[in-house]
Design a protein around this motif. Sequence first.
Motif, PDB file in Angstrom:
ATOM      1  N   UNK A   1       3.847  12.857  -7.247  1.00 29.79           N
ATOM      2  CA  UNK A   1       4.828  12.636  -6.191  1.00 29.79           C
ATOM      3  C   UNK A   1       5.739  13.845  -6.086  1.00 29.79           C
ATOM      4  N   UNK A   2       6.320  14.099  -4.917  1.00 29.58           N
ATOM      5  CA  UNK A   2       7.216  15.249  -4.775  1.00 29.58           C
ATOM      6  C   UNK A   2       8.438  15.108  -5.669  1.00 29.58           C
ATOM      7  N   UNK A   3       9.013  16.243  -6.016  1.00 31.29           N
ATOM      8  CA  UNK A   3      10.197  16.243  -6.855  1.00 31.29           C
ATOM      9  C   UNK A   3      11.328  15.481  -6.180  1.00 31.29           C
TER      10      UNK A   3
ATOM     11  N   UNK B   1      14.256  14.227  -4.224  1.00 31.79           N
ATOM     12  CA  UNK B   1      14.949  14.791  -3.070  1.00 31.79           C
ATOM     13  C   UNK B   1      14.068  15.610  -2.145  1.00 31.79           C
ATOM     14  N   UNK B   2      12.803  15.835  -2.525  1.00 30.70           N
ATOM     15  CA  UNK B   2      11.917  16.684  -1.728  1.00 30.70           C
ATOM     16  C   UNK B   2      11.005  15.889  -0.808  1.00 30.70           C
ATOM     17  N   UNK B   3      10.821  14.607  -1.096  1.00 24.74           N
ATOM     18  CA  UNK B   3       9.867  13.827  -0.342  1.00 24.74           C
ATOM     19  C   UNK B   3      10.391  13.358   1.012  1.00 24.74           C
ATOM     20  N   UNK B   4       9.463  13.158   1.941  1.00 29.03           N
ATOM     21  CA  UNK B   4       9.771  12.572   3.243  1.00 29.03           C
ATOM     22  C   UNK B   4       9.159  11.183   3.277  1.00 29.03           C
ATOM     23  N   UNK B   5       9.997  10.155   3.385  1.00 27.56           N
ATOM     24  CA  UNK B   5       9.526   8.775   3.350  1.00 27.56           C
ATOM     25  C   UNK B   5       9.290   8.252   4.763  1.00 27.56           C
TER      26      UNK B   5
ATOM     27  N   UNK C   1       0.848  -1.186   0.000  1.00 24.26           N
ATOM     28  CA  UNK C   1       0.000   0.000   0.000  1.00 24.26           C
ATOM     29  C   UNK C   1       0.883   1.236   0.000  1.00 24.26           C
ATOM     30  N   UNK C   2       0.476   2.223  -0.802  1.00 25.92           N
ATOM     31  CA  UNK C   2       1.252   3.463  -0.930  1.00 25.92           C
ATOM     32  C   UNK C   2       0.344   4.650  -0.656  1.00 25.92           C
ATOM     33  N   UNK C   3       0.808   5.531   0.215  1.00 28.61           N
ATOM     34  CA  UNK C   3       0.117   6.786   0.508  1.00 28.61           C
ATOM     35  C   UNK C   3       1.004   7.933   0.044  1.00 28.61           C
ATOM     36  N   UNK C   4       0.446   8.829  -0.754  1.00 34.42           N
ATOM     37  CA  UNK C   4       1.185  10.010  -1.198  1.00 34.42           C
ATOM     38  C   UNK C   4       0.341  11.235  -0.875  1.00 34.42           C
ATOM     39  N   UNK C   5       0.880  12.101  -0.033  1.00 37.30           N
ATOM     40  CA  UNK C   5       0.165  13.311   0.372  1.00 37.30           C
ATOM     41  C   UNK C   5       1.175  14.439   0.479  1.00 37.30           C
ATOM     42  N   UNK C   6       1.212  15.307  -0.533  1.00 38.72           N
ATOM     43  CA  UNK C   6       2.199  16.377  -0.533  1.00 38.72           C
ATOM     44  C   UNK C   6       3.601  15.815  -0.532  1.00 38.72           C
ATOM     45  N   UNK C   7       4.420  16.244   0.436  1.00 45.74           N
ATOM     46  CA  UNK C   7       5.796  15.750   0.512  1.00 45.74           C
ATOM     47  C   UNK C   7       5.904  14.420   1.243  1.00 45.74           C
ATOM     48  N   UNK C   8       4.806  13.962   1.818  1.00 41.96           N
ATOM     49  CA  UNK C   8       4.834  12.720   2.594  1.00 41.96           C
ATOM     50  C   UNK C   8       4.516  11.504   1.723  1.00 41.96           C
ATOM     51  N   UNK C   9       5.386  10.494   1.826  1.00 43.55           N
ATOM     52  CA  UNK C   9       5.192   9.228   1.122  1.00 43.55           C
ATOM     53  C   UNK C   9       5.281   8.119   2.168  1.00 43.55           C
TER      54      UNK C   9
ATOM     55  N   UNK D   1      11.123  -0.546  -2.347  1.00 40.58           N
ATOM     56  CA  UNK D   1      10.096   0.348  -2.879  1.00 40.58           C
ATOM     57  C   UNK D   1      10.539   1.802  -2.787  1.00 40.58           C
ATOM     58  N   UNK D   2      11.179   2.145  -1.679  1.00 49.32           N
ATOM     59  CA  UNK D   2      11.667   3.516  -1.528  1.00 49.32           C
ATOM     60  C   UNK D   2      12.690   3.849  -2.618  1.00 49.32           C
ATOM     61  N   UNK D   3      13.625   2.940  -2.879  1.00 46.46           N
ATOM     62  CA  UNK D   3      14.631   3.189  -3.919  1.00 46.46           C
ATOM     63  C   UNK D   3      13.974   3.412  -5.277  1.00 46.46           C
ATOM     64  N   UNK D   4      13.000   2.560  -5.602  1.00 47.58           N
ATOM     65  CA  UNK D   4      12.352   2.679  -6.907  1.00 47.58           C
ATOM     66  C   UNK D   4      11.608   4.011  -7.037  1.00 47.58           C
ATOM     67  N   UNK D   5      10.862   4.354  -6.016  1.00 46.55           N
ATOM     68  CA  UNK D   5      10.070   5.590  -6.080  1.00 46.55           C
ATOM     69  C   UNK D   5      10.970   6.813  -6.174  1.00 46.55           C
ATOM     70  N   UNK D   6      12.083   6.798  -5.448  1.00 47.50           N
ATOM     71  CA  UNK D   6      13.016   7.927  -5.540  1.00 47.50           C
ATOM     72  C   UNK D   6      13.595   8.062  -6.945  1.00 47.50           C
ATOM     73  N   UNK D   7      13.911   6.923  -7.561  1.00 52.65           N
ATOM     74  CA  UNK D   7      14.572   6.946  -8.865  1.00 52.65           C
ATOM     75  C   UNK D   7      13.593   7.038 -10.038  1.00 52.65           C
ATOM     76  N   UNK D   8      12.362   6.526  -9.848  1.00 52.31           N
ATOM     77  CA  UNK D   8      11.416   6.459 -10.966  1.00 52.31           C
ATOM     78  C   UNK D   8      10.020   6.919 -10.537  1.00 52.31           C
ATOM     79  N   UNK D   9       9.878   8.162 -10.112  1.00 51.96           N
ATOM     80  CA  UNK D   9       8.579   8.608  -9.582  1.00 51.96           C
ATOM     81  C   UNK D   9       7.463   8.637 -10.623  1.00 51.96           C
TER      82      UNK D   9
END
Length: 500
Positions: free
Chosen positions: A128-130, A132-136, A57-65, A103-111
């Motif tokens: 998803x945030x740009x 380097x901008x997201x908080x995981x 399950x993935x939650x994306x809300x602003x800078x929060x992932x 999953x974190x690696x993939x999302x950072x590299x391939x948003x």
Amino acid sequence: MADVTPQIEKSGGITPAERYLAQLCEKTFLSLWSYPGVYRDQGKRSDEADGKEICDLLVVFGEHIIIFSDKHCQLKNSGNTALDWQRWFRKAIQRSAEQAWGAERWIRQNPTRIFLDRACKQPFPVDLPLSGKGTFHLVVVAHGVSQRIRAEYSGSGSLLIDTSLKGFPMHTKPFCVGDLDPQKTMVHILDDSSLSILMTARDTISDFTNYLAKREKLLRGPMCVHAPGEEELLAIYLKSMNQQEEHDFVLPINAGQTVSACFIEEGIWEDFQRSAVRIAQIQRDKISYLWDALIETFNEHALKGNQYFVTPGGIKDSEKVLHFMARQPRWKRSALSQALADILRTTTPSKRRLRVFPPFEPGDPHYVFLLFPVPDLPSVSDDQYRDVRRHFLEACCKVAKLKYPDARDIVGIATESGTHKGGRSEDAMYFDARGWNAQMEEEAKGLQEALRILQTPKQLNIHASEYPEVRPITMKLKNYRNKPCPCGSGKKYKKCCGKG
């Protein structure tokens, strides 16, 4: 006439545990930001279904992932508790943590290569945030252990917390979890018991992510923390406020005092649940779910693609306005819901009502609530009424900026006046007032005069706090290095878990 936009097809989870997690997350984070079973395309260009699941399950809300990895694995009872635990830990926790980090690696590299379906035809609908901008925030949900813990220790059945355990090889003490890898993003470990407790007590995106952030700071701090369960940590957090008036793990340590270990007693959560202030809070928060229901009404139409009117950006434009509403924590939702319920209750069907509510705190928007009467004229169609109401709401947002020059973000919400027997409809819009100029000001003055908007405004300030009162936690702390280690080894703490 409703605008037609593509319908978003979401998974509901495959296993019973995944479906339960999906239901909890949709209630907490709401449907527009919570997505079970998302996939990556693996770089292939084919019409065949070749996607690979990224996480449960993935939650994306602003800078929060928030990445959830969910595993149901029953802890067997072979008679050797230590061996049973190590086998279960590898299957239920270690593998899930590795999935979450992957999953974190993939999302950072391939948003942009995240999809809702295995065929990778339906892109993830929320930006998803740009880079380097997201908080995981990584959360492992390990099912199948709570019953065994209750049998061994009684209590809630929550996993024990011991931050002296760092790295996979250190996790050999049955039912105890710490930091799986201090060099990587923190993995928060929940079980059957603590998952339900935490997501019921912190059931908004802001409340949940704030808790995880403060929890990470505590568990990765210099002090070793021992707790008999997640709920005891949660109780301390909910009962304590820091100097910034935020919930935090505020411990009664005197200035200059050095405390190497903190042993949290069992029963703090139960005492807190029975306290008058907690009971009063739960009672007061009942009305806050009116705000959740309002957001979900808009979310449902956005996901189904049957909104009455939507700007060219489609669901992404809808998300912008709903984001402001959904980022409010529970106590603010209570205040907003009460204000909205009050004007609905006191406004007759034939009367127009407008209220502007200022921000609770810096960064919050101004809210414009509009109740617009339905004309009792056969010649006025529903389409015409909705069109007039929408434009009137837009004018109200502009005049609100005129009357409150400091306003930067303005969220407008409109519905019928009174109790509308034919059913209720809602409009929501966002006005970014940062680009305000002389031309817009003149336009707003004309609208104010022509439509008689806020000519004699009454600003209603909402006075609200999370608790009727906040009571400090009572807990004794001292240096426990010479005390018996709580792991049961018989050694002093400094010679056992506190070594090094």
